[in-house]
Design a protein around this motif. Structure first.
Motif, short mmCIF file in Angstrom:
data_model
loop_
_atom_site.label_atom_id
_atom_site.label_comp_id
_atom_site.label_asym_id
_atom_site.label_seq_id
_atom_site.Cartn_x
_atom_site.Cartn_y
_atom_site.Cartn_z
N ILE A 9 -23.30 -4.17 -2.39
CA ILE A 9 -21.85 -4.32 -2.33
C ILE A 9 -21.40 -4.39 -0.88
CG2 ILE A 9 -19.65 -3.26 -2.96
CD1 ILE A 9 -21.25 -1.61 -5.03
N PRO A 10 -20.62 -5.40 -0.51
CA PRO A 10 -20.03 -5.38 0.84
C PRO A 10 -19.13 -4.15 0.95
CG PRO A 10 -19.63 -7.48 -0.25
CD PRO A 10 -20.22 -6.57 -1.27
N PHE A 11 -19.28 -3.41 2.01
CA PHE A 11 -18.52 -2.17 2.15
C PHE A 11 -17.80 -2.22 3.48
CE2 PHE A 11 -17.90 2.41 2.60
CZ PHE A 11 -17.51 2.74 1.31
N ASN A 12 -16.55 -2.65 3.45
CA ASN A 12 -15.78 -2.86 4.67
C ASN A 12 -14.90 -1.67 5.04
OD1 ASN A 12 -16.83 -5.49 4.91
ND2 ASN A 12 -15.39 -6.19 3.37
N GLN A 13 -14.96 -0.61 4.27
CA GLN A 13 -14.18 0.59 4.56
C GLN A 13 -14.96 1.49 5.51
OE1 GLN A 13 -13.11 2.47 0.80
NE2 GLN A 13 -13.75 0.60 -0.22
N THR A 14 -14.30 2.53 5.98
CA THR A 14 -15.05 3.52 6.76
C THR A 14 -16.02 4.21 5.81
OG1 THR A 14 -13.32 5.16 6.37
CG2 THR A 14 -13.20 3.93 8.43
N HIS A 15 -17.15 4.60 6.33
CA HIS A 15 -18.22 5.15 5.50
C HIS A 15 -18.06 6.65 5.29
CE1 HIS A 15 -21.19 1.60 6.19
NE2 HIS A 15 -19.98 1.21 5.90
N THR A 16 -16.90 7.03 4.77
CA THR A 16 -16.68 8.44 4.46
C THR A 16 -17.29 8.76 3.11
OG1 THR A 16 -14.58 8.06 3.33
CG2 THR A 16 -14.48 8.42 5.73
N ALA A 17 -17.53 10.04 2.89
CA ALA A 17 -18.10 10.48 1.63
C ALA A 17 -17.20 10.09 0.45
CB ALA A 17 -18.32 11.99 1.66
N ILE A 18 -15.91 10.22 0.64
CA ILE A 18 -14.97 9.91 -0.44
C ILE A 18 -14.98 8.42 -0.76
CG2 ILE A 18 -12.51 9.85 -1.06
CD1 ILE A 18 -12.26 12.51 0.52
N ASN A 19 -14.91 7.57 0.26
CA ASN A 19 -14.92 6.13 0.03
C ASN A 19 -16.21 5.69 -0.66
OD1 ASN A 19 -12.42 5.85 1.22
ND2 ASN A 19 -13.21 5.13 3.17
N GLN A 20 -17.32 6.21 -0.21
CA GLN A 20 -18.60 5.83 -0.80
C GLN A 20 -18.70 6.29 -2.25
OE1 GLN A 20 -21.23 7.54 2.11
NE2 GLN A 20 -21.39 5.62 3.23
N SER A 21 -18.30 7.52 -2.51
CA SER A 21 -18.40 8.03 -3.89
C SER A 21 -17.48 7.26 -4.82
CB SER A 21 -18.12 9.53 -3.94
OG SER A 21 -16.80 9.81 -3.55
N GLU A 22 -16.29 6.91 -4.37
CA GLU A 22 -15.36 6.14 -5.21
C GLU A 22 -15.93 4.76 -5.52
OE1 GLU A 22 -11.63 6.27 -3.12
OE2 GLU A 22 -11.20 8.31 -3.82
N THR A 23 -16.57 4.14 -4.55
CA THR A 23 -17.17 2.82 -4.77
C THR A 23 -18.29 2.90 -5.80
OG1 THR A 23 -16.61 2.14 -2.52
CG2 THR A 23 -18.34 0.89 -3.63
N ILE A 24 -19.10 3.93 -5.70
CA ILE A 24 -20.20 4.10 -6.66
C ILE A 24 -19.65 4.39 -8.06
CG2 ILE A 24 -22.16 5.56 -7.29
CD1 ILE A 24 -22.71 5.79 -4.23
N ILE A 25 -18.63 5.21 -8.15
CA ILE A 25 -18.02 5.51 -9.45
C ILE A 25 -17.50 4.23 -10.10
CG2 ILE A 25 -16.04 6.63 -10.58
CD1 ILE A 25 -18.34 8.56 -10.08
N GLU A 26 -16.84 3.39 -9.32
CA GLU A 26 -16.32 2.12 -9.86
C GLU A 26 -17.45 1.24 -10.37
OE1 GLU A 26 -13.17 1.32 -10.59
OE2 GLU A 26 -12.81 3.39 -9.95
N LEU A 27 -18.56 1.20 -9.64
CA LEU A 27 -19.71 0.42 -10.08
C LEU A 27 -20.27 0.97 -11.39
CD1 LEU A 27 -21.88 -1.77 -9.56
CD2 LEU A 27 -23.13 -0.03 -8.25
#
Length: 103
Positions: A9-27
């Motif tokens: 997944i292209p990940f253009n956000q800051t690599h914070t724990a919250i952003n990463q976990s939310e992206t994985i949850i959506e997947l």
């Protein structure tokens, strides 16, 4: 047991724990597999450790899955150990290189 790469997944956000976990949850929602996921492997960066904790809670809450385990990559850990070991003997390595050049 199967090991599967779910997505890149292209990940253009800051690599914070919250952003990463939310992206994985959506997947996991999109693939409807949140109830099946057993583990996630990351490196030892502090944001990844925090993401593992957050993800474990979110997967439990959203998918009623209490089985998620967070693993740190053994190869990454070994690489860090070797790099630190090389730092300890860097002078000796330099001397050995200089000596071998003179031969």
């Amino acid at each position: 047991m199967h090991r599967i790469l779910l997505d890149l997944i292209p990940f253009n956000q800051t690599h914070t724990a919250i952003n990463q976990s939310e992206t994985i949850i959506e997947l996991l929602k999109e693939m409807t597999i949140g109830h099946k996921i057993l583990g996630i492997m990351t490196d030892n960066a502090s944001n990844m450790i925090a993401m593992g904790r957050i993800l474990k809670d979110k997967i439990n809450d959203k998918f009623n899955n209490q089985n998620l385990q967070h693993f740190c990559c053994g190869a990454h850990v070994l690489n860090i150990i070797v790099e630190e070991g090389i730092k300890l003997i860097s002078k000796e390595i330099s001397k050995a290189r200089e000596f071998s050049i003179k031969l």
